[in-house]
Motif scaffolding. Sequence first.
Motif: not given
Length: 200
Positions: A80-102
């Motif tokens: 769960x993220x308050x803001x979708x900063x692209x660099x942080x989102x990309x880092x989370x994707x690289x850690x294989x999270x399955x989903x991001x939700x506002x």
Amino acid sequence: MHVIMFDRQSIFIHGAISSLRGLIPELNICGTSQADELWTFLSQSPTATLLLDGNMNHEYCLWLLDELAERYPEARVAVALAQGKPDWVETLVQREVSAIVPRNAPAEMFASVLQMVESGMVCFPKKWLGSPSPVRHDLSCLSERQREVLRLLAEGGSNKEIGRALNISAGTVKAHLETLFRRLEVKNRTQAALIYTRAA
């Protein structure tokens, strides 16, 4: 479905638990803001889906994701993220999270995302994914069979399920995946599924 929430704010945990129980009757959910309690919950349910506060200290969050991958590789993670900063989102994707939700999404969206994650799918807000690189995301470098494998992977299929759908062995699926990972310059299934989603 078993979900464990780990969040800095206990009021968010209690509100989410109350709302989600009303939306998903079969949901078994608990929450904590204490790391030692999180590991206890995970030891009791190592295949649970973790709903993680992605706005905590980034170094701590990454350490937590690395520990989780090592200790409980079968667990899935939604963030769960308050803001979708692209660099942080990309880092989370690289850690294989399955989903991001506002974080401010309605409870119905949280419920839908958790159900998708439970079924093996990935789910990310498109507006938070950043600009795709045309070379990296060009699917024309894949054979028709590899594109079929990628489509089924993006739909949440396991190697066995993909093999059954295409009438090929799980070993052949694995070989196709290794090749398409290399051609798309990705490291894991989540990144490959995201490329398919962006290109679709």
